[in-house]
Design a protein around this motif. Structure first.
Motif, PDB file in Angstrom:
ATOM      1  N   ASP A 187       0.831  -1.190   0.000  1.00 46.06           N
ATOM      2  CA  ASP A 187       0.000   0.000   0.000  1.00 46.06           C
ATOM      3  C   ASP A 187       0.870   1.247   0.000  1.00 46.06           C
ATOM      4  O   ASP A 187       1.980   1.233   0.514  1.00 46.06           O
ATOM      5  CB  ASP A 187      -0.899   0.033   1.239  1.00 46.06           C
ATOM      6  N   PRO A 188       0.354   2.357  -0.514  1.00 45.01           N
ATOM      7  CA  PRO A 188       1.121   3.591  -0.462  1.00 45.01           C
ATOM      8  C   PRO A 188       1.249   4.081   0.968  1.00 45.01           C
ATOM      9  O   PRO A 188       0.446   3.740   1.830  1.00 45.01           O
ATOM     10  CB  PRO A 188       0.289   4.564  -1.304  1.00 45.01           C
ATOM     11  N   THR A 189       2.267   4.912   1.209  1.00 41.83           N
ATOM     12  CA  THR A 189       2.432   5.463   2.541  1.00 41.83           C
ATOM     13  C   THR A 189       1.277   6.409   2.832  1.00 41.83           C
ATOM     14  O   THR A 189       0.656   6.949   1.908  1.00 41.83           O
ATOM     15  CB  THR A 189       3.757   6.240   2.651  1.00 41.83           C
ATOM     16  N   PRO A 190       0.970   6.629   4.108  1.00 41.12           N
ATOM     17  CA  PRO A 190      -0.147   7.525   4.440  1.00 41.12           C
ATOM     18  C   PRO A 190       0.004   8.918   3.835  1.00 41.12           C
ATOM     19  O   PRO A 190      -0.976   9.539   3.454  1.00 41.12           O
ATOM     20  CB  PRO A 190      -0.116   7.574   5.963  1.00 41.12           C
ATOM     21  N   SER A 191       1.242   9.416   3.729  1.00 41.57           N
ATOM     22  CA  SER A 191       1.426  10.752   3.172  1.00 41.57           C
ATOM     23  C   SER A 191       1.100  10.802   1.687  1.00 41.57           C
ATOM     24  O   SER A 191       0.762  11.851   1.167  1.00 41.57           O
ATOM     25  CB  SER A 191       2.857  11.230   3.411  1.00 41.57           C
ATOM     26  N   LYS A 192       1.191   9.662   0.992  1.00 41.72           N
ATOM     27  CA  LYS A 192       0.897   9.635  -0.443  1.00 41.72           C
ATOM     28  C   LYS A 192      -0.542   9.209  -0.729  1.00 41.72           C
ATOM     29  O   LYS A 192      -1.041   9.418  -1.824  1.00 41.72           O
ATOM     30  CB  LYS A 192       1.850   8.675  -1.153  1.00 41.72           C
ATOM     31  N   ALA A 193      -1.161   8.572   0.218  1.00 38.00           N
ATOM     32  CA  ALA A 193      -2.506   8.035  -0.023  1.00 38.00           C
ATOM     33  C   ALA A 193      -3.578   9.092   0.221  1.00 38.00           C
ATOM     34  O   ALA A 193      -3.417   9.983   1.039  1.00 38.00           O
ATOM     35  CB  ALA A 193      -2.756   6.843   0.903  1.00 38.00           C
ATOM     36  N   LEU A 194      -4.674   8.975  -0.509  1.00 32.30           N
ATOM     37  CA  LEU A 194      -5.820   9.819  -0.215  1.00 32.30           C
ATOM     38  C   LEU A 194      -6.446   9.345   1.078  1.00 32.30           C
ATOM     39  O   LEU A 194      -6.419   8.165   1.391  1.00 32.30           O
ATOM     40  CB  LEU A 194      -6.874   9.680  -1.325  1.00 32.30           C
ATOM     41  N   SER A 195      -7.066  10.248   1.806  1.00 28.84           N
ATOM     42  CA  SER A 195      -7.778   9.795   2.999  1.00 28.84           C
ATOM     43  C   SER A 195      -8.958   8.948   2.533  1.00 28.84           C
ATOM     44  O   SER A 195      -9.419   9.052   1.401  1.00 28.84           O
ATOM     45  CB  SER A 195      -8.264  10.982   3.826  1.00 28.84           C
ATOM     46  N   GLU A 196      -9.456   8.100   3.422  1.00 24.93           N
ATOM     47  CA  GLU A 196     -10.549   7.211   3.047  1.00 24.93           C
ATOM     48  C   GLU A 196     -11.786   7.996   2.615  1.00 24.93           C
ATOM     49  O   GLU A 196     -12.473   7.619   1.671  1.00 24.93           O
ATOM     50  CB  GLU A 196     -10.896   6.270   4.202  1.00 24.93           C
ATOM     51  N   LYS A 197     -12.070   9.112   3.274  1.00 24.29           N
ATOM     52  CA  LYS A 197     -13.243   9.913   2.903  1.00 24.29           C
ATOM     53  C   LYS A 197     -13.087  10.479   1.498  1.00 24.29           C
ATOM     54  O   LYS A 197     -14.036  10.479   0.723  1.00 24.29           O
ATOM     55  CB  LYS A 197     -13.444  11.061   3.892  1.00 24.29           C
ATOM     56  N   GLU A 198     -11.899  10.972   1.173  1.00 24.97           N
ATOM     57  CA  GLU A 198     -11.664  11.517  -0.159  1.00 24.97           C
ATOM     58  C   GLU A 198     -11.766  10.420  -1.208  1.00 24.97           C
ATOM     59  O   GLU A 198     -12.296  10.635  -2.295  1.00 24.97           O
ATOM     60  CB  GLU A 198     -10.293  12.186  -0.229  1.00 24.97           C
ATOM     61  N   LEU A 199     -11.251   9.240  -0.885  1.00 29.04           N
ATOM     62  CA  LEU A 199     -11.302   8.127  -1.821  1.00 29.04           C
ATOM     63  C   LEU A 199     -12.746   7.711  -2.085  1.00 29.04           C
ATOM     64  O   LEU A 199     -13.140   7.503  -3.232  1.00 29.04           O
ATOM     65  CB  LEU A 199     -10.509   6.936  -1.296  1.00 29.04           C
ATOM     66  N   VAL A 200     -13.542   7.604  -1.032  1.00 30.78           N
ATOM     67  CA  VAL A 200     -14.947   7.230  -1.204  1.00 30.78           C
ATOM     68  C   VAL A 200     -15.667   8.292  -2.020  1.00 30.78           C
ATOM     69  O   VAL A 200     -16.413   7.978  -2.950  1.00 30.78           O
ATOM     70  CB  VAL A 200     -15.627   7.010   0.166  1.00 30.78           C
ATOM     71  N   ALA A 201     -15.424   9.571  -1.705  1.00 26.38           N
ATOM     72  CA  ALA A 201     -16.081  10.651  -2.451  1.00 26.38           C
ATOM     73  C   ALA A 201     -15.686  10.621  -3.926  1.00 26.38           C
ATOM     74  O   ALA A 201     -16.538  10.780  -4.806  1.00 26.38           O
ATOM     75  CB  ALA A 201     -15.731  11.998  -1.829  1.00 26.38           C
ATOM     76  N   GLU A 202     -14.409  10.405  -4.205  1.00 26.28           N
ATOM     77  CA  GLU A 202     -13.947  10.346  -5.594  1.00 26.28           C
ATOM     78  C   GLU A 202     -14.545   9.136  -6.306  1.00 26.28           C
ATOM     79  O   GLU A 202     -14.952   9.219  -7.461  1.00 26.28           O
ATOM     80  CB  GLU A 202     -12.422  10.284  -5.646  1.00 26.28           C
ATOM     81  N   THR A 203     -14.609   8.008  -5.603  1.00 27.16           N
ATOM     82  CA  THR A 203     -15.188   6.805  -6.192  1.00 27.16           C
ATOM     83  C   THR A 203     -16.650   7.025  -6.536  1.00 27.16           C
ATOM     84  O   THR A 203     -17.093   6.718  -7.642  1.00 27.16           O
ATOM     85  CB  THR A 203     -15.049   5.616  -5.220  1.00 27.16           C
ATOM     86  N   ILE A 204     -17.395   7.589  -5.603  1.00 29.62           N
ATOM     87  CA  ILE A 204     -18.826   7.821  -5.820  1.00 29.62           C
ATOM     88  C   ILE A 204     -19.041   8.797  -6.972  1.00 29.62           C
ATOM     89  O   ILE A 204     -19.922   8.599  -7.806  1.00 29.62           O
ATOM     90  CB  ILE A 204     -19.490   8.306  -4.518  1.00 29.62           C
ATOM     91  N   ALA A 205     -18.223   9.841  -7.040  1.00 28.69           N
ATOM     92  CA  ALA A 205     -18.375  10.833  -8.106  1.00 28.69           C
ATOM     93  C   ALA A 205     -18.147  10.226  -9.492  1.00 28.69           C
ATOM     94  O   ALA A 205     -18.720  10.692 -10.472  1.00 28.69           O
ATOM     95  CB  ALA A 205     -17.407  11.989  -7.879  1.00 28.69           C
ATOM     96  N   ARG A 206     -17.338   9.184  -9.591  1.00 30.09           N
ATOM     97  CA  ARG A 206     -17.041   8.555 -10.886  1.00 30.09           C
ATOM     98  C   ARG A 206     -18.104   7.545 -11.317  1.00 30.09           C
ATOM     99  O   ARG A 206     -18.079   7.081 -12.452  1.00 30.09           O
ATOM    100  CB  ARG A 206     -15.700   7.836 -10.814  1.00 30.09           C
TER     101      ARG A 206
ATOM    102  N   ILE B 173     -18.495  -0.697  -9.187  1.00 29.92           N
ATOM    103  CA  ILE B 173     -17.628  -0.320  -8.066  1.00 29.92           C
ATOM    104  C   ILE B 173     -16.216  -0.847  -8.318  1.00 29.92           C
ATOM    105  O   ILE B 173     -15.229  -0.130  -8.124  1.00 29.92           O
ATOM    106  CB  ILE B 173     -18.175  -0.889  -6.741  1.00 29.92           C
ATOM    107  N   ASP B 174     -16.100  -2.089  -8.754  1.00 29.37           N
ATOM    108  CA  ASP B 174     -14.782  -2.686  -8.997  1.00 29.37           C
ATOM    109  C   ASP B 174     -14.019  -1.964 -10.109  1.00 29.37           C
ATOM    110  O   ASP B 174     -12.805  -1.792 -10.025  1.00 29.37           O
ATOM    111  CB  ASP B 174     -14.908  -4.176  -9.330  1.00 29.37           C
ATOM    112  N   ARG B 175     -14.734  -1.548 -11.172  1.00 26.38           N
ATOM    113  CA  ARG B 175     -14.076  -0.808 -12.258  1.00 26.38           C
ATOM    114  C   ARG B 175     -13.484   0.496 -11.744  1.00 26.38           C
ATOM    115  O   ARG B 175     -12.336   0.826 -12.028  1.00 26.38           O
ATOM    116  CB  ARG B 175     -15.082  -0.503 -13.379  1.00 26.38           C
ATOM    117  N   VAL B 176     -14.282   1.241 -10.975  1.00 22.45           N
ATOM    118  CA  VAL B 176     -13.800   2.517 -10.445  1.00 22.45           C
ATOM    119  C   VAL B 176     -12.679   2.276  -9.436  1.00 22.45           C
ATOM    120  O   VAL B 176     -11.678   2.992  -9.425  1.00 22.45           O
ATOM    121  CB  VAL B 176     -14.962   3.330  -9.828  1.00 22.45           C
ATOM    122  N   ALA B 177     -12.813   1.254  -8.611  1.00 21.67           N
ATOM    123  CA  ALA B 177     -11.764   0.942  -7.632  1.00 21.67           C
ATOM    124  C   ALA B 177     -10.461   0.603  -8.338  1.00 21.67           C
ATOM    125  O   ALA B 177      -9.386   1.024  -7.909  1.00 21.67           O
ATOM    126  CB  ALA B 177     -12.206  -0.212  -6.743  1.00 21.67           C
TER     127      ALA B 177
END
Length: 194
Positions: free
Chosen positions: A120-139, A181-185
């Motif tokens: 997994d990417p380091t925490p400093s490089k990874a999006l926060s979980e909330k941002e990731l969920v929001a980006e996933t939902i938007a797509r 969901i899997d495609r966007v993930a």
């Protein structure tokens, strides 16, 4: 906090609920990771805390996207164990691949650049979980976002299929939703979303 209230708050992104989840189930997940992470060479390059964070965020992410139907604490414990097992297996596949095989490089675990590395990417490089969920939902397409809203409202696949019309079956709706969901993930680098 009751079990179903905890799940509802986790789906809503409540950070206190995430802490409660970790308080209740964190030891169970850590034990599963330690049990699965037996190879000492692998243990040198994969941090237990990285795998723990990854497993817990995978669960919360999947719960928020409606991928998991959990009805009891025992079911949740089993699901968390399974996710932890898959995270360890994924890290093992990554680090034991021929090009990086830690068994061939005895000193790999002692080098500073790999001491705490994980798949997994380091925490400093990874999006926060909330941002990731929001980006996933938007797509997601609007029809899939509507299914997600219905899932978050607690509707089952049969109820959603009924709302979508006579041609929709519960299994078909679920499969279409999971594929979207899997495609966007996969696009976001979260390919094995459990």
């Amino acid at each position: 906090m009751e079990f179903h209230e905890l799940l509802d708050r986790l789906r809503a992104g409540d950070e206190d609920a995430a802490r409660e989840l970790i308080d209740r189930y964190g030891d169970l997940v850590r034990r599963e990771i330690r049990f699965r992470l037996r190879d000492s060479r692998l243990f040198r390059v994969v941090g237990e805390s990285d795998l723990f964070r990854s497993a817990m965020s995978r669960f919360i992410w999947g719960l928020q996207l409606g991928k998991f139907d959990v009805h009891s604490p025992a079911e949740l414990a089993g699901l968390l164990r399974k996710i932890a097992e898959r995270r360890v297996c994924g890290a093992s596949r990554f680090w034991l691949a021929q090009c990086r095989d830690v068994r061939r490089h005895a000193d790999l675990g002692n080098s500073p650049e790999t001491m705490y590395a994980s798949a997994d990417p380091t925490p400093s490089k990874a999006l926060s979980e909330k941002e990731l969920v929001a980006e996933t939902i938007a797509r997601l397409p609007e029809s899939v976002r509507q299914v997600l809203r219905w899932r978050q409202d607690g509707l089952g696949w049969a109820q959603i299929a009924e709302r979508m019309g006579p041609a929709a079956s519960p299994d078909a709706v679920r499969k279409q939703y999971e594929r979207a969901i899997d495609r966007v993930a996969a696009e976001l680098g979260w390919g094995d979303s459990e």
